[in-house]
Design an enzyme around this catalytic site. Structure first.
Site, PDB file in Angstrom:
ATOM      1  N   GLU A  44      26.915   7.023  25.830  1.00 21.44           N
ATOM      2  CA  GLU A  44      26.544   7.417  24.460  1.00 21.44           C
ATOM      3  C   GLU A  44      27.778   7.655  23.598  1.00 21.44           C
ATOM      4  O   GLU A  44      28.912   7.609  24.074  1.00 21.44           O
ATOM      5  CB  GLU A  44      25.640   8.657  24.531  1.00 21.44           C
ATOM      6  CG  GLU A  44      24.357   8.331  25.279  1.00 21.44           C
ATOM      7  CD  GLU A  44      23.315   9.428  25.260  1.00 21.44           C
ATOM      8  OE1 GLU A  44      23.654  10.603  24.971  1.00 21.44           O
ATOM      9  OE2 GLU A  44      22.146   9.103  25.540  1.00 21.44           O
ATOM     10  N   GLU A  55      21.652  -1.205  31.172  1.00 20.64           N
ATOM     11  CA  GLU A  55      21.390  -2.619  31.486  1.00 20.64           C
ATOM     12  C   GLU A  55      22.462  -3.517  30.883  1.00 20.64           C
ATOM     13  O   GLU A  55      22.947  -4.457  31.519  1.00 20.64           O
ATOM     14  CB  GLU A  55      20.021  -3.044  30.930  1.00 20.64           C
ATOM     15  CG  GLU A  55      18.842  -2.329  31.557  1.00 20.64           C
ATOM     16  CD  GLU A  55      18.461  -1.034  30.839  1.00 20.64           C
ATOM     17  OE1 GLU A  55      19.351  -0.347  30.299  1.00 20.64           O
ATOM     18  OE2 GLU A  55      17.265  -0.716  30.841  1.00 20.64           O
TER      19      GLU A  55
END
Ligand code: THU
Length: 137
Positions: A44, A55
């Site tokens: 993040e 992913e």
């Protein structure tokens, strides 16, 4: 490499997720056709939009290592310190990113534990996906 082992690799990399904002930790393990495994976690950012999902982190690692053909991806996610009750399904952006290399046939394994998981195809998660075949000329 069994599906169980792939899920285990996703759980292991989930520990490295950098999630000071959502506290939702995700791990992904991508199995290449050649049998190698590349992992990624979500990372993040204080500015939010640069956040990268697990992913796509796994996909970037694999493609950077020269791999472009994939058999399966295992995905696990849950809030920090909690066991997941719902499967973590890839977001729309990640479905599209995976489609570029995996196509309809990529096996997507959504796992709550090594024993409790479901397998879908990317074609089911992203019907009529837009990919390299659409821009051939
Ligand atoms: N996230 C992933 O990494 N993969 C998913 O499949 C769903 C969402 C991340 C993005 C963000 O860091 C956090 O999970 C909460 O949305």
């Amino acid at each position: 490499m069994t599906d169980r082992e792939l899920i285990r690799a996703a759980f292991a990399v989930r520990e490295r997720a950098y999630t000071p904002y959502s506290h939702f930790k995700v791990g992904a393990a991508l199995l290449t056709r050649s049998g190698r495994v590349f992992t990624g976690c979500n990372i993040e950012n204080a500015s939010f939009s640069p956040t990268i999902c697990a992913e796509r982190a796994a996909l970037a690692a694999a493609v950077s290592a020269g791999e472009r053909e994939f058999d399966a991806i295992a995905i696990v996610g849950s809030m920090e310190g909690k066991v997941n009750t719902l499967p973590t399904s890839p977001c729309g952006v990640c479905r599209q990113a995976l489609f570029e290399f995996g196509g309809n046939g990529l096996r997507v394994i959504l796992a709550k534990s090594e024993e409790d998981y479901q397998e879908l195809t990317l074609g089911r998660l992203l019907p009529l996906g837009f990919g390299p075949a659409n821009v051939e000329h």
